[in-house]
Design an enzyme around this catalytic site. Sequence first.
Site, PDB file in Angstrom:
ATOM      1  CB  CYS B  50      -0.962  -0.007   1.171  1.00  0.00           C
ATOM      2  SG  CYS B  50      -0.177  -0.336   2.725  1.00  0.00           S
ATOM      3  CD  GLU B 114       6.874  -2.394   7.351  1.00  0.00           C
ATOM      4  OE1 GLU B 114       6.156  -3.336   7.653  1.00  0.00           O
ATOM      5  OE2 GLU B 114       7.087  -2.031   6.190  1.00  0.00           O
ATOM      6  CD  GLN B 116       2.160  -5.463   7.220  1.00  0.00           C
ATOM      7  OE1 GLN B 116       2.397  -4.268   7.357  1.00  0.00           O
ATOM      8  NE2 GLN B 116       0.958  -5.923   7.066  1.00  0.00           N
ATOM      9  CD  GLN B 120       4.201  -5.831   2.317  1.00  0.00           C
ATOM     10  OE1 GLN B 120       5.170  -5.108   2.566  1.00  0.00           O
ATOM     11  NE2 GLN B 120       2.971  -5.480   2.623  1.00  0.00           N
ATOM     12  N   GLY B 189     -17.170  -0.298  26.405  1.00  0.00           N
ATOM     13  CA  GLY B 189     -17.554   0.482  25.234  1.00  0.00           C
ATOM     14  C   GLY B 189     -17.439  -0.380  23.997  1.00  0.00           C
TER      15      GLY B 189
END
Lengths: 275, 454
Positions: B50, B114, B116, B120, B189
């Site tokens: 992304c 990171e 991720q 990828q 909540g």
Amino acid sequence: MLTGNYIWVYDLMIFVYAASVILYFYDFLQSNKKVNRIAFGLLIIVWIFQTLFFHLRMKELEYLPIMTMFETLFFYSWILVTLSLFINYFYKIDLLVFLANAVGFSIVVLNMFIGMDVKTGVNEALHGDLLNIHISFAIGSYVVFFLSFLFSVLYLLQVRMLKNKKIFSNLFKKIPPLDKLDRFSYLLALIAFPILCLSLVLGSIWAYINGIPIWTDVKFVVSFLILIVYGIYLHRRVALGWQGRKLAILNIIGFAFIIANYLLSKWISSFHNWV
Amino acid sequence: MYILVVGINYRTAPVEIREKFTFNSEEASEALKILKNMNSILECSLVATCNRTEFYCIVNQIHCGKQNIIMFLQDYFGIDRTEFKSYLYAYSCEDAVKHIFKVACGLDSMVLGETQILGQIRDTYDAALAESTIGTIMKQLLPQAVSVGKRCHTETDIGKNAVSISYAAIELGKKIFGQLDDKHVLIIGAGKMSELTAKHLSSSGVKKVYVVNRTFLRAQELADKFNGIAVDWSDLEECLADVDIVVSSTGATDYVINKKMMQSVMVKRRNRPIFMIDIAVPRDLDPAINEVDGVFLYDIDELEGVVEANKKLRAQEVAQIEAIIQEEMELFESWLNTLEVIPLIKALKQKTDDIYEKTMESLYNKLPDLSEREKKIIRKHTKSIINQILKNPIMLAKEVAGDKDAKQQIEMIADLFGVQQELDIKCDVVKFQKREVKSSQIPKKNYFASIGRM
């Protein structure tokens, strides 16, 4: 008298011990796995030297050398090293091993000032299996209580840091989780309690057999107070399910009694004063 | 041949541009096939996330390759090149390899360090492999990039400290409870934030999730999503006595839990520690609760503070990682150099095999009575002679491959064995020396996507 031809073992042990503690400190600051492993290796060497020294002294004196102040402190540090090796190997609590050995090292060093003389005043009555077990169990339980105390101190420290949101220090990163600290301090106290109990019972029996009046002895009385404090601690934890800060404080009070006991016996006790 | 990286990412292009150039996994394979058939592109792979779309290629000529990729983008997405050209960046040769390694280590990511991106890149490799659009060089480079990324994470602390609020909360929770897998969580909540938090916590392995809400039905809905248990609002206090972690994010304007309530809860808990996280604004939990023994209360600002501090810690690791990247680039370069030796080794093997076969043939003609066993023994031993003779030259050739005068030395070895002609069969080799590419002037703006707080 001590011939002194194996004093070098003790000296060498101190050098190795110093190196080990320094490396543990370095690992604490820099988080270096390799250094940590070396420090652990050195600690094993320290243990070997200590065992060797203990053995040589026993051979020379022909009794279990846990009678004089020097000998008891040495024995204390030996058990401390043994236990911290155990903890380091099985549980990987580096911070605790570092703190315990910093104390262990200072004991070993201060011990050099006391001198290794054998007190001729120690009479023959002091020899015997019952007494050996009494003394070694008492010292052993003190070591385990000390470790339990350290865990409780770390617990309080951790609670303080979490409450005040001071969570960016290196210390915070190295300190084990609260839960673990709580569990370990409880488990160690649980182990030490029966050992001390046994030691006191055996000591009393020995005194009774030998007709020594110990019932008004300061050390005798305070030792039972220690048992009561730790008894309350364990009761709170096991029966009432307590956890947390107050329990940790109780544990620390228990250890304060142990220290007081040691000092009192040195100055006031009518009976235990040579130790 | 050259290594070329062309792409756009969150640093060079705003989200309006980035979102136009996205590929899902099917589109990516299709794109790879089209690209592979273009002139001058020999190997290609595509990283599509992304925050970045990048092509990693081996090309004949840098300029040509870049133009081809731009052409491809123009045709594929139907956007005129003038619109996006200024957002593209291109790296070639050494810079390209450095860039790929940096991406793999997460140095180029929006969240520094990171992990991720590692997955990828592995996907990129798998996709390109499946479409067989990559050859020798990319097959070495991409896996190496993944291993560089892994190395960074094991050798440095770049991935150690949490840089999102929910992870910061989970880490603090671990600092209190050690492990979370036998812990109970209460979510107060049933809004969007609560849902996100519940998701993170349940994926970190907590045992039970309770949800409490003013309207029971909403609580029930949220609880169903996580196999949780909806609790009636009136049972809040009893529930607090049972759970270990509380996350509150209601829309209430007043405090939901006050100090007095918590004191009576702690008596019931027998001072068992409780970790309370208040992510609501305005706050749900009275700050005075923190004074109660055994309660550890953190509000959103405090967690944000942890995240900020951790980000700084990560940034401190960058220099160390750059050193690792430098090291790995040298490794890759020496691997590239060994490629030059391969034709020589092939030629040597070819020649000796020819000699060997001819000799054996004439030997069998002269000694027709040999048994199968005898033939086998002779074959084995004669083969061993060849291998032993060749062992040193081949080792030497591999060693000199990295030297400056590698070419002359390799030619000398070829001369010695009389395999010059065979060596002349052209073998394309990637050149690693730096070659400037006129890359478009990229405006140094940071188009950070809005990062959600949780």
